[in-house]
Design a protein around this motif. Sequence first.
Motif, PDB file in Angstrom:
ATOM      1  N   ILE A  56     -59.590 -26.866  69.011  1.00 47.34           N
ATOM      2  CA  ILE A  56     -59.347 -26.906  70.450  1.00 47.34           C
ATOM      3  C   ILE A  56     -59.864 -25.445  70.757  1.00 47.34           C
ATOM      4  O   ILE A  56     -59.611 -24.551  70.359  1.00 47.34           O
ATOM      5  N   ALA A  57     -60.354 -25.631  72.159  1.00 48.21           N
ATOM      6  CA  ALA A  57     -60.569 -24.450  72.799  1.00 48.21           C
ATOM      7  C   ALA A  57     -60.375 -24.335  74.232  1.00 48.21           C
ATOM      8  O   ALA A  57     -60.040 -25.107  74.911  1.00 48.21           O
ATOM      9  N   ASP A  58     -60.283 -23.034  74.793  1.00 46.88           N
ATOM     10  CA  ASP A  58     -59.790 -22.875  76.271  1.00 46.88           C
ATOM     11  C   ASP A  58     -61.151 -22.261  76.892  1.00 46.88           C
ATOM     12  O   ASP A  58     -61.180 -20.740  76.212  1.00 46.88           O
ATOM     13  N   GLY A  59     -61.924 -22.379  77.731  1.00 46.59           N
ATOM     14  CA  GLY A  59     -62.817 -21.665  78.395  1.00 46.59           C
ATOM     15  C   GLY A  59     -64.302 -21.709  77.580  1.00 46.59           C
ATOM     16  O   GLY A  59     -65.103 -20.922  77.732  1.00 46.59           O
ATOM     17  N   ALA A  60     -64.420 -22.619  76.565  1.00 44.17           N
ATOM     18  CA  ALA A  60     -65.573 -22.939  75.995  1.00 44.17           C
ATOM     19  C   ALA A  60     -65.722 -24.565  75.438  1.00 44.17           C
ATOM     20  O   ALA A  60     -64.641 -25.074  75.110  1.00 44.17           O
ATOM     21  N   ASP A  61     -66.973 -24.970  75.143  1.00 41.69           N
ATOM     22  CA  ASP A  61     -67.203 -26.219  74.617  1.00 41.69           C
ATOM     23  C   ASP A  61     -67.440 -25.827  72.970  1.00 41.69           C
ATOM     24  O   ASP A  61     -68.342 -25.494  72.871  1.00 41.69           O
ATOM     25  N   VAL A  62     -66.449 -26.488  72.180  1.00 45.75           N
ATOM     26  CA  VAL A  62     -66.584 -26.214  71.113  1.00 45.75           C
ATOM     27  C   VAL A  62     -67.321 -27.418  70.122  1.00 45.75           C
ATOM     28  O   VAL A  62     -67.092 -27.444  68.866  1.00 45.75           O
TER      29      VAL A  62
END
Length: 550
Positions: free
Chosen positions: A245-251
Amino acid sequence: MNARSAMTEHGSFRLRTESKRLDVGGVVARGGGMGLPVWTGEMLTPPGVWGWSGAGLRLLETRAVRGVVEAALSRHAVGEVGANEVPGGGAWVVVVPGVTGAVEMPGLAALAIGEAFESSPLFTAACAEAGIDAGRAREDMPGACRYTARSALSAGRALALFRADAAELSEASEALSAFSAELSDAYETISLLYNIGRSMHNPGRADAFAREFLGRLRGATRFGWMAMSLDDLPQVPSVLASGLIADGADVSGGFGRAVSIAASRARASKESVIIKGPGAPAEFGGGAVLAQPIEIAGRTVGSLVAGRKGGGDPDLSSYDLQLAESAARFLGSHLHTCALFEGQQRMFVGTVHALSAAIDAKDPYTNGHSERVAHLARQLARACGMSDEQADRVHIAGLLHDVGKIGVPEAVLCKQGRLTDEEFALIKRHPEIGHRILRDIPLLSDILPGVLHHHERWDGRGYPANLEAERVPMLGRLIAICDAFDAMSSTRSYRRAMPRGHVLGEIERSAGTQHDPSLVPLFLGLDLSEYDRMVARAMGQASSPPAAAA
């Protein structure tokens, strides 16, 4: 060179070791106040100088004057302050050699004119080159500020002191800026860890915590994105296992694969890893990426990954590493708590399911009844706007709503045909029996109203307390509709299952009498496909399948 080696201690705070070139604009201006045109290696035309104007300033711009200044600078690049008399006399070029170090101080050269300057070959050559009348040039030069060899050397030493003062002020300003940044970083760290600690109150929502954690951590740093990669291990909550999971990016796609590669490097090394340069995945765009392993109970279970650092300093610092380490410890600790809580919840729910199955097993005609009621009750709770956590508690209440039937004789529960008044009185005791069984279990205190009041009616003609309308607890009202629906939809010892259309019609007609009129429309709008699959499974498990519901 890693981020730690790029920093050095300065008192209680950090200063970067990179050399910084001193801005000598203030020194040049102070020299100008002494009537000295001052040059540096980069600035061959001095700014405004006291006493110099018009034609005088044009003289300073000529090749003749600049040539003697440049020559003096090149001859005295190192060493002591010197005053070099120009060819033909009448003036001196004062040179203050450059100094390299933590603050790089450029060399300075100043033209100190004497009383005989106007009759010197340099003056004559400069006037000729600039096409200036000598008389006009004399008027635009300082008359009162004239130097001797001795005073020129003293002026050079004064310029050296001015430059040293400027360097000291620059270092002090740099130190103050670094100290302020350190204080700011410390405050951000304390604030971040405090806020993360406050969000660790609910171990049942590991996924929500993880996303909030990444958001808060990215907000407290200058990273453009942050991600978390966790393995499928017993120490990791199942909702996060094998996840990225990420914040600020599409992983998703290639970027996610690159993040996973960075995370695996940190897991393998079991320490902070900085990925940059030729060995970094192309998806990172050339910027440095920090990967920090996450440990739970001494075992590496995943990694924090951060990249695209912005701000005035895009290089990774020791502060970034320390913050990542601290955050990873917080994260690992809470994820461990979440995993333990999840295990306890599974055990708890498993026990509840076993208890409800044991109740249903007393009567072959009610096989799976509690699970189906619990399923419908959770659906109805969500339709009412309840949160996932509240709906989960409604589900538990549905599973246990008939636990009191343990205290009802099987001969009564399984009797073929209608019950006598005495037998029905025994049946009506099961809500109170269930309440007594569960009331000493702290984890079930909130679901007791559903167990005790699921046979109350909206019109007050139910049991055991004859409550009416909104005096009936919401849990009781939710379960009552679901219980009635499943009872009518199932074959019992005294009758066959009713057709679906007939059952829904009865539910609709009961609004305002037996059931809460605000809940009935919501129930009629539920998707019953999973319920029907549960009925089919129960029928397949029964030793003597009941008649199919139409």
